[in-house]
Design a protein around this motif. Sequence first.
Motif, PDB file in Angstrom:
ATOM      1  N   ARG A 129       2.170  -3.396  -1.539  1.00 61.45           N
ATOM      2  CA  ARG A 129       1.695  -2.610  -2.511  1.00 61.45           C
ATOM      3  C   ARG A 129       0.586  -3.164  -3.183  1.00 61.45           C
ATOM      4  NH1 ARG A 129       7.044  -1.568  -6.177  1.00 61.45           N
ATOM      5  NH2 ARG A 129       5.369  -1.050  -7.809  1.00 61.45           N
ATOM      6  N   VAL A 130      -0.482  -2.472  -3.098  1.00 59.54           N
ATOM      7  CA  VAL A 130      -1.769  -2.966  -3.511  1.00 59.54           C
ATOM      8  C   VAL A 130      -1.930  -2.797  -5.274  1.00 59.54           C
ATOM      9  CG1 VAL A 130      -4.303  -2.920  -3.459  1.00 59.54           C
ATOM     10  CG2 VAL A 130      -2.854  -2.551  -1.623  1.00 59.54           C
ATOM     11  N   VAL A 131      -1.844  -3.908  -5.877  1.00 62.82           N
ATOM     12  CA  VAL A 131      -1.787  -3.708  -7.193  1.00 62.82           C
ATOM     13  C   VAL A 131      -2.968  -2.893  -7.939  1.00 62.82           C
ATOM     14  CG1 VAL A 131      -1.631  -5.215  -9.372  1.00 62.82           C
ATOM     15  CG2 VAL A 131      -0.274  -5.907  -7.503  1.00 62.82           C
ATOM     16  N   GLU A 132      -3.925  -3.213  -7.493  1.00 58.84           N
ATOM     17  CA  GLU A 132      -5.038  -2.431  -7.971  1.00 58.84           C
ATOM     18  C   GLU A 132      -4.702  -0.711  -8.222  1.00 58.84           C
ATOM     19  OE1 GLU A 132      -9.303  -4.871  -7.228  1.00 58.84           O
ATOM     20  OE2 GLU A 132      -8.471  -3.311  -5.584  1.00 58.84           O
ATOM     21  N   GLU A 133      -3.938  -0.528  -7.208  1.00 53.50           N
ATOM     22  CA  GLU A 133      -3.712   1.076  -7.012  1.00 53.50           C
ATOM     23  C   GLU A 133      -2.661   1.461  -8.088  1.00 53.50           C
ATOM     24  OE1 GLU A 133      -2.613   1.554  -3.055  1.00 53.50           O
ATOM     25  OE2 GLU A 133      -4.647   0.997  -2.315  1.00 53.50           O
ATOM     26  N   GLY A 189       1.008 -12.293  -3.219  1.00 55.87           N
ATOM     27  CA  GLY A 189       0.268 -13.130  -2.680  1.00 55.87           C
ATOM     28  C   GLY A 189      -1.217 -12.983  -3.578  1.00 55.87           C
ATOM     29  N   HIS A 190      -2.266 -13.592  -3.052  1.00 55.97           N
ATOM     30  CA  HIS A 190      -3.503 -13.714  -4.008  1.00 55.97           C
ATOM     31  C   HIS A 190      -4.626 -12.562  -3.918  1.00 55.97           C
ATOM     32  CE1 HIS A 190      -6.039 -15.058  -0.812  1.00 55.97           C
ATOM     33  NE2 HIS A 190      -5.246 -15.974  -0.529  1.00 55.97           N
ATOM     34  N   PHE A 191      -5.492 -12.447  -4.906  1.00 55.55           N
ATOM     35  CA  PHE A 191      -6.563 -11.488  -4.855  1.00 55.55           C
ATOM     36  C   PHE A 191      -7.508 -11.634  -3.589  1.00 55.55           C
ATOM     37  CE2 PHE A 191     -10.576  -9.803  -6.617  1.00 55.55           C
ATOM     38  CZ  PHE A 191     -10.125  -8.643  -7.040  1.00 55.55           C
ATOM     39  N   MET A 208      -5.940  -6.470   9.240  1.00 59.22           N
ATOM     40  CA  MET A 208      -4.366  -6.780   8.954  1.00 59.22           C
ATOM     41  C   MET A 208      -3.425  -5.982   8.969  1.00 59.22           C
ATOM     42  SD  MET A 208      -5.142 -10.155   6.468  1.00 59.22           S
ATOM     43  CE  MET A 208      -6.813 -10.995   7.025  1.00 59.22           C
ATOM     44  N   GLU A 209      -3.814  -4.547   8.875  1.00 59.61           N
ATOM     45  CA  GLU A 209      -2.827  -3.655   8.789  1.00 59.61           C
ATOM     46  C   GLU A 209      -1.615  -3.516   9.629  1.00 59.61           C
ATOM     47  OE1 GLU A 209      -0.786  -0.413   7.283  1.00 59.61           O
ATOM     48  OE2 GLU A 209      -2.604  -1.349   6.414  1.00 59.61           O
ATOM     49  N   SER A 228      -5.068  -7.005  -4.508  1.00 57.05           N
ATOM     50  CA  SER A 228      -6.513  -6.226  -4.041  1.00 57.05           C
ATOM     51  C   SER A 228      -6.015  -5.969  -2.704  1.00 57.05           C
ATOM     52  CB  SER A 228      -7.608  -6.899  -4.271  1.00 57.05           C
ATOM     53  OG  SER A 228      -7.608  -8.088  -3.827  1.00 57.05           O
ATOM     54  N   ALA A 229      -6.872  -5.029  -1.995  1.00 59.00           N
ATOM     55  CA  ALA A 229      -6.383  -4.621  -0.689  1.00 59.00           C
ATOM     56  C   ALA A 229      -7.011  -5.949   0.200  1.00 59.00           C
ATOM     57  CB  ALA A 229      -7.607  -3.533  -0.466  1.00 59.00           C
TER      58      ALA A 229
END
Length: 133
Positions: A71-75, A22-24, A60-61, A54-55
Amino acid sequence: MFVDTSEFERLIKAASKVVLIGHFNPDGDSVGSVVAAAHYFASRGLSPVILLPSAYPDSMEFLNPEEFPIRVVEEDVEGARAAVAAADLVVCLDFNRLSRSEYLEDAILGATGSKVLIDHHVAPETECFDLVF
């Protein structure tokens, strides 16, 4: 309007490792589309990896599937890039510019797997993808 999905079907049948991106700054369209796609691929016997640069908002959890968590890429940027590199099918959803994938832009461009874009925005970047819907 008829949309020929036969090439997409061929790519799915040939796939063993699918990554959904998905997107940022993901909104409901982004989170919803990657999760819906993950359920579809799972119904086809695949175990998709969901990557969001990004988160997403806490509200939306409830969309985050237990069986293939987002998976959040920033992490874990390097882990996410490795997942893209290992994929034989990369599906980008809900963005028309590869730059919206932020940390994954170069990984997507360099990916050896097939690349598909599914989007609803005006004037998508088509040259980076093998198939565009």
